[in-house]
Design a protein around this motif. Structure first.
Motif, PDB file in Angstrom:
ATOM      1  N   SER A   1      25.756  36.654  16.497  1.00 20.61           N
ATOM      2  CA  SER A   1      25.374  37.145  15.166  1.00 20.61           C
ATOM      3  C   SER A   1      26.288  38.236  14.634  1.00 20.61           C
ATOM      4  O   SER A   1      26.183  38.604  13.471  1.00 20.61           O
ATOM      5  CB  SER A   1      23.947  37.698  15.207  1.00 20.61           C
TER       6      SER A   1
ATOM      7  N   LEU B   1      22.673  31.471  12.142  1.00 21.48           N
ATOM      8  CA  LEU B   1      22.462  30.294  12.993  1.00 21.48           C
ATOM      9  C   LEU B   1      21.755  30.618  14.301  1.00 21.48           C
ATOM     10  O   LEU B   1      21.395  29.719  15.052  1.00 21.48           O
ATOM     11  CB  LEU B   1      23.796  29.585  13.278  1.00 21.48           C
TER      12      LEU B   1
ATOM     13  N   GLY C   1      30.162  35.981  13.495  1.00 22.86           N
ATOM     14  CA  GLY C   1      29.879  35.579  12.116  1.00 22.86           C
ATOM     15  C   GLY C   1      28.827  34.496  11.958  1.00 22.86           C
ATOM     16  O   GLY C   1      28.831  33.760  10.970  1.00 22.86           O
ATOM     17  N   LEU C   2      27.905  34.386  12.923  1.00 24.26           N
ATOM     18  CA  LEU C   2      26.916  33.308  12.854  1.00 24.26           C
ATOM     19  C   LEU C   2      25.469  33.827  12.896  1.00 24.26           C
ATOM     20  O   LEU C   2      24.588  33.182  13.464  1.00 24.26           O
ATOM     21  CB  LEU C   2      27.149  32.313  14.004  1.00 24.26           C
ATOM     22  N   ALA C   3      25.222  34.966  12.261  1.00 25.41           N
ATOM     23  CA  ALA C   3      23.865  35.546  12.285  1.00 25.41           C
ATOM     24  C   ALA C   3      22.815  34.568  11.767  1.00 25.41           C
ATOM     25  O   ALA C   3      21.690  34.523  12.256  1.00 25.41           O
ATOM     26  CB  ALA C   3      23.824  36.834  11.465  1.00 25.41           C
TER      27      ALA C   3
END
Lengths: 367, 367
Positions: B221, B229, B225-227
């Motif tokens: 997250s 998901l 850069g995948l908070a």
């Protein structure tokens, strides 16, 4: 080594399911030609509107998802014919909400009643809270719940009673009058699992108006075509929903999942068509398997059907393995409590794949 | 009304955070111009490869995700410099793994030690298992852990000790020698939260070779850069990982999340650049706020910084509200145990937005 809880000794080392890719490689089958009857999914895919909504949200995935779900709750309330404060959203399909339920009502030593066979995750989750599973009976031959076996097991310690309708993996329904008998016989929470209700065309939402001790649980993994996005929801009275909300995971529904839910609920035609196609294919599978002499197949109100394969001379494990070598994935039900080693569950695929499955099945069991 | 657990009375009715959309509407600010310093995200967005991987997987979202995660574990093992059997994957960012940890080790009445202030979710989760929180001290002035306050609180009942490094919300690191002192003083599980380790450029993976009572927890997250998901992972010894795997949620990582993780780990340049940009912007924010007379800002090794705003004449709540009316979202830290009502946490945004934030902040506090 850090000391772990005693209850873990009752759980087996996790054996992962095998992926389509692995199966394709092992048996030399093309991955796209695999016939997947194992997981009760929507084989026609998600709504095109859901796919577009995901693509449109792709620049937001670096940000945390919304945690309030107000708009989604509104849309679900409309779909389910309840009010927004009667709705709770969960990540991980319906499965996360089972954990939240356990954390909301279960203290160590409490009991829960679960008819067998049924969906195994109730017990998987609730036992982790040190609750004791008490088994009631699903009558396989008649494919119906033995209501007395539930009623006779209710004690002061009973905190939750699970009713799965249509029942997984048998496909039979629990008539509403039977559900009402149970609700009225207890102060425990009656959890009605309606994951597959759309295929049966009946549900029990009307009971929410009259009873405070019920929780209806549903999922976007079945007719809604979003199994890979892991969203579920529950319906109950606002007070109970508020209590659950205090301790539920805050951010567990991903950004694409939230967008896809809204788009799918707005695609009524998709939901209607997916339901109709699944029912048509279910009946096709029923008729086709029913014409095979040495397999007994049970009538179903869901998107899957249970087969008794003992007369083929194969166990479920053997037949599952033979089917897999031909690129067909089915669910061997040997691990379900209440079923012996001769049951297999099949769920609907697209029509060409269902036809192909019947052809392969006949080749195996009629020779 | 169904009887709910006593512990729920210690939890407040959940008050949802406000969405960008709501804030934009209330204050008449364009949604895309909102400056979001509240959630420690990667403001530059996900890897383009991750976005493409999601689009490529969009026809699979009607199918259940893989549950074995073998390939993802391999990739993470490579990234983290461990072996595959030392890795466990969780949905819901790192948060699901905290729940799994509690279910793996906590029996009713056990204690866990947590320094304050720190990430609030440890306590939120562990209290749900009827464990007792024992507070140790994070020295705010020196921005470091008071190691003795941990050591002095270890008892026979201590099952878990949480160490957050860099610490959220203060940004200070825990030196490895301090971590080792704690590990060697206890048989309890020492959970090292390295959610933000990339920004500090140091980690504690080397300790896994020597100690069996540690669990390192991380997330996709932050720098990844995948908070939106919701993926996290944990690193420990294979025996402990196996125990946790027995009871973890089976399908909680969505299909797009799995694809995005693999694509991101394969985009080393993205990870490197995201880290560097965040460090550059952190130092820019530090220098800029440090030049404001009536705000004290703490040095940080993460992608956020803690500000003490008491000399502005505003409480954190007041200043947060003033900033929000100008389209800036920050984290009022009043609810953190161990902080009074004068602390605000800010995380890095893109450079133009950071500049704009400094301009707005100065307008508010220097007039």
């Amino acid at each position: 080594m850090v000391k772990t809880r005693a209850i873990l000794e009752e759980y087996k080392t996790y054996v992962p399911g095998r992926s389509k890719k692995e199966i394709a490689e092992e048996y030399g089958v093309a991955e796209e030609s695999i016939i997947k009857l194992g997981s009760n999914e929507n084989p026609w895919g998600p709504s095109p509107k859901a796919k577009q909504a995901i693509i449109d949200s792709i620049d937001e995935i670096n940000r945390y998802p919304e945690s309030n779900h107000e708009y989604i709750k509104e849309q679900i309330a409309k779909y389910a014919n309840v009010t927004k404060d009667q709705v709770i959203i969960g990540g991980d399909g319906a499965d996360e909400l089972f954990e939240v339920l356990a954390k909301t009502v279960i203290d160590e030593g409490d009991e829960f009643i679960v008819h067998q066979p049924t969906y195994t995750y109730y017990e998987y989750t609730f036992k982790q809270s040190n609750a004791k599973a008490v088994y009631a009976t699903w009558n396989i031959e008649e494919n119906k719940l033995d209501v007395d076996s539930v009623l006779n097991n209710i004690t002061d310690k009973t905190k939750v009673i699970f009713l799965c309708t249509p029942n997984n993996p048998t496909g039979g329904l629990i008539p509403q009058e039977d559900i009402v008998r149970i609700i009225e016989a207890t102060d425990a929470l009656v959890v009605i699992d309606e994951a597959y209700w759309e295929f049966s065309e009946v549900n029990n939402v009307n009971l929410l108006k009259k009873y405070n001790n019920i929780f209806i649980i549903r999922t976007f993994s079945k007719v809604m075509g979003l199994a890979g996005l892991r969203i579920g929801y529950g319906l109950s009275n606002p007070d109970f929903i508020e209590k659950m909300s205090r301790i539920k995971p805050v951010f567990s529904v991903t950004v694409p999942s939230q967008k896809a839910v809204i788009a799918t609920l707005n695609d009524e035609e998709f939901i209607k068509e997916s339901t109709e196609k699944a029912i048509t294919e279910r009946e096709y599978l029923y008729e086709s398997v029913n014409s095979i002499d040495n397999i007994h197949i049970y009538k179903s109100k869901s998107n899957y059907l249970l087969m008794d394969v003992r007369k083929t001379g194969y166990t479920a494990a053997e037949l599952t393995s033979k089917l897999m070598s031909r690129g067909v994935i089915v669910r061997d039900c040997t691990s379900f409590v209440g079923l012996d080693e001769y049951y297999i569950r099949i769920s609907v695929e697209t029509h060409p794949k269902n036809e192909k499955f019947i052809e392969i099945l006949k080749e195996i069991v009629e020779n």
